[in-house]
Design an enzyme around this catalytic site. Structure first.
Site, short mmCIF file in Angstrom:
data_model
loop_
_atom_site.label_atom_id
_atom_site.label_comp_id
_atom_site.label_asym_id
_atom_site.label_seq_id
_atom_site.Cartn_x
_atom_site.Cartn_y
_atom_site.Cartn_z
N LYS A 1 2.38 9.99 8.21
CA LYS A 1 1.67 9.49 9.40
C LYS A 1 2.25 9.99 10.74
O LYS A 1 1.96 11.10 11.14
CB LYS A 1 1.59 7.96 9.35
CG LYS A 1 0.66 7.49 8.22
CD LYS A 1 0.08 6.11 8.44
CE LYS A 1 -1.11 5.86 7.54
NZ LYS A 1 -0.83 5.07 6.36
N ASP B 1 9.12 2.59 1.72
CA ASP B 1 7.94 3.34 2.16
C ASP B 1 7.84 3.18 3.67
O ASP B 1 7.41 2.15 4.17
CB ASP B 1 6.69 2.80 1.45
CG ASP B 1 5.43 3.58 1.85
OD1 ASP B 1 5.46 4.25 2.91
OD2 ASP B 1 4.44 3.50 1.12
N PHE C 1 0.86 -1.19 0.00
CA PHE C 1 0.00 0.00 0.00
C PHE C 1 0.89 1.24 0.00
O PHE C 1 1.76 1.38 0.85
CB PHE C 1 -0.94 0.04 1.21
CG PHE C 1 -1.89 1.20 1.14
CD1 PHE C 1 -3.05 1.12 0.38
CD2 PHE C 1 -1.60 2.39 1.80
CE1 PHE C 1 -3.91 2.22 0.28
CE2 PHE C 1 -2.46 3.48 1.70
CZ PHE C 1 -3.61 3.40 0.95
C1 LIG Z 1 -1.05 5.33 4.92
C2 LIG Z 1 0.04 4.93 4.00
C3 LIG Z 1 0.33 5.65 2.84
C4 LIG Z 1 -0.51 6.82 2.41
O1 LIG Z 1 -0.41 7.90 3.27
P1 LIG Z 1 -1.46 9.12 3.15
O2 LIG Z 1 -0.95 10.11 4.13
O3 LIG Z 1 -2.80 8.56 3.47
O4 LIG Z 1 -1.38 9.60 1.75
C5 LIG Z 1 1.39 5.26 2.07
N1 LIG Z 1 2.15 4.21 2.42
C6 LIG Z 1 1.92 3.48 3.52
C7 LIG Z 1 2.81 2.34 3.86
C8 LIG Z 1 0.84 3.80 4.35
O5 LIG Z 1 0.58 3.06 5.43
#
Ligand SMILES: *Cc1c(COP(=O)(O)O)cnc(C)c1O
Length: 396
Positions: free
Chosen positions: A249, A220, A135
């Site tokens: 986050k 990520d 994700f």
């Molecule tokens: C939540 C998340 C995203 C997206 O972040 P947003 O601030 O909602 O755009 C991207 N990568 C990972 C691993 C995430 O958990």
């Protein structure tokens, strides 16, 4: 306006992308309260955002002070916080690097994708190889990098230049690399995908593959970064160094801020005019992030993550032996997943009714992401609620 009126307003006027079921009005530490005054232990923490708990006095004070001093100037001017935050993040990344500030995880990953394409443009390489079940966010490039078709359906045509491989399967990654591949994008622990940690061999193998084929290893860290696993970055759990990584986050502890960090291979790629973000490096958001880092350091929260994470994982494992429908307990630090052998939504509701917010993800996994400063006492209370819920629950 009472809670019902507010909920009706949202149902009538908000674009219908979410289906919340509770109005929360107050938070303190590891707890939140709903409009009726009921309290909940918050093991979601705003989806791994409230890194130092709700309304930590030092975080609140830092935001209030900066908001009353200077709220926004754009990147056409320096501000007093962004340079200090960049230096702090480079120190944690532990390699000569540079930082770009933005506002969200998806935007940070977009930045990584642009960075990799620009880095590869001289050699005609542009393809980003990401993992199935990953994700990476909701912009067009990010849903394309996200290796789950459910997030892509209906939004075609998707941008070109992406390919996929199996997570924790090095042969699959090797087979997917072409002469167009420029970077591998990976989560050290897949979050939305069901709290699935990389195996050490996999992440180390990706590092070796990237060195061998001259690719960028992009991590990520939006969910597993900022101390969530007990180290500043998730990849540090595996003794691996990323070439670049994204953050968001937990970075601002509740204020919207994202960033990407580019290490020695890619720190000099962007030149003035090639990337930008109006709000990026906003002094209030940066004040929050600086306070979050300061609190994590001064309160020795990385140690707390390891200690309480261990307690939770051990006790959940012990509990699981009594319930054949709990099939796995996994994760690192305070990024934990309890996998059931059936959809977890019903059990999520039982937990909520007993005062524990822990959300189902990837269909059959209960995800736990409490604040990094959770106390042993709060962890034990969550375990007690979980045990009670399990005892009263019978899978359909
Ligand atoms: C939540 C998340 C995203 C997206 O972040 P947003 O601030 O909602 O755009 C991207 N990568 C990972 C691993 C995430 O958990």
């Amino acid at each position: 306006m009472n809670a019902n009126d507010l909920i009706q307003l949202n149902k009538q006027y908000a674009i219908n992308t979410y289906a919340p079921n509770l109005l929360l009005t107050r938070g303190k530490g590891c707890r939140v309260w709903d409009a009726d005054g009921r309290s909940y232990l918050d093991f979601l923490a705003g989806i791994a955002v409230a890194q130092v708990g709700h309304c930590h006095p030092k975080l609140v004070a830092a935001i209030q002070k900066q908001a009353a001093t200077l709220m926004h100037v754009s990147n056409l001017y320096y501000n007093e916080n962004a340079p200090r935050l960049a230096a702090k993040l480079v120190e944690k990344f532990a390699a000569p690097s540079r930082v770009f500030f933005c506002n969200s995880g998806a935007e940070a990953n977009e930045g990584l994708i642009k960075l990799a394409r620009l880095w590869g443009s001289a050699s005609g390489r542009y393809e980003i190889l990401s993992m199935k079940n990953s994700f990476h966010g909701r912009t067009l490039a990010a849903i394309t990098a996200t290796g789950q078709t459910k997030y892509q359906k209906g939004f075609e045509p998707l941008p070109a230049g992406f390919a996929y491989a199996e997570y924790n399967n090095l042969d699959s990654v090797r087979a997917a690399i072409t002469d167009k591949t420029v970077a591998i994008l990976v989560e050290a622990i897949q979050g939305e995908g069901g709290v699935v940690p990389a195996t050490p061999e996999f992440l180390k193998g990706l590092r070796a593959l990237c060195d061998e084929k001259n690719l960028l290893l992009l991590c990520d860290e939006v969910q597993c970064g900022m101390g969530r696993t007990g180290t500043w970055f998730g990849f540090q759990q595996f003794g691996v160094q990323a070439d670049a990584c994204s953050l968001a986050k937990g970075l601002g502890g509740g204020l919207p801020i994202g960033a990407f960090i580019a290490g020695p291979k890619a720190s000099e790629v962007f030149q003035p005019g090639q990337h930008a973000s109006t709000f990026g490096g906003n002094p209030v958001a940066c004040a929050a992030a600086l306070a979050v880092i300061d609190i994590i350091e001064k309160e020795r929260l990385l140690d707390n993550v390891a200690r309480v994470g261990e307690l939770l994982q051990t006790e959940l494992r012990a509990l699981a032996t009594d319930y054949p429908w709990i099939v796995d307990v996994r994760g690192r630090g305070l990024m934990l997943g309890v996998a059931l052998n059936h959809p977890a939504k019903a059990f999520e509701k039982v937990l909520l009714a007993k005062g524990l917010i822990a959300i189902a993800t990837a269909d059959n996994v209960i995800r736990m992401l409490p604040p990094l400063n959770i106390t042993q006492a709060d962890a034990r209370e969550a375990l007690r609620i979980f045990a009670e819920a399990a005892a009263t629950y019978s899978p359909a």
